[in-house]
Design a protein around this motif. Sequence first.
Motif: not given
Length: 143
Positions: A12-39
């Motif tokens: 249950h903990s993996i299911a709950k925190w995994g959903k939240v963690g994956s959303i933040f991983l997607y957001i931070s990965g997208g921001l990293s790609i967006l901000i550093g797209f030329w690097l």
Amino acid sequence: MQQTEKIIQSLHSIAKWGKVGSIFLYISGGLSILIGFWLVLPAALGVFLMMMGIHVQKSVRAAEQLIQHPDTSYEDLLEQYAKMMKMQTLFAITSIAAVILSFIAIILTFILIGGIAFLQETPSDIQLYEGNYEQEQELGDFY
């Protein structure tokens, strides 16, 4: 495998925190790609974050499957966890490389700025007072 109460709580903990963690991983990965797209390096870090998010999301699905059907195998959950750990290790390595390269870039920038400042001609005290001093005396003596 027999599921104990502790295993069910962990799933249950993996299911709950995994959903939240994956959303933040997607957001931070997208921001990293967006901000550093030329690097290359920030974009690579963003790709690793997005891939970790994918594997965490697959782990969530495997954990939910195990909660619903306790007689299924833990193979999928462990496989996704192993892939996520590989991505996390690669992310840590590239993060260390990014910090080292940034530190080197900062040092080189200070060296370059210092070199430019050192090579510029600055007048010495003698050059400030040299020149047409006698012509300036002809204009008048104010003392």
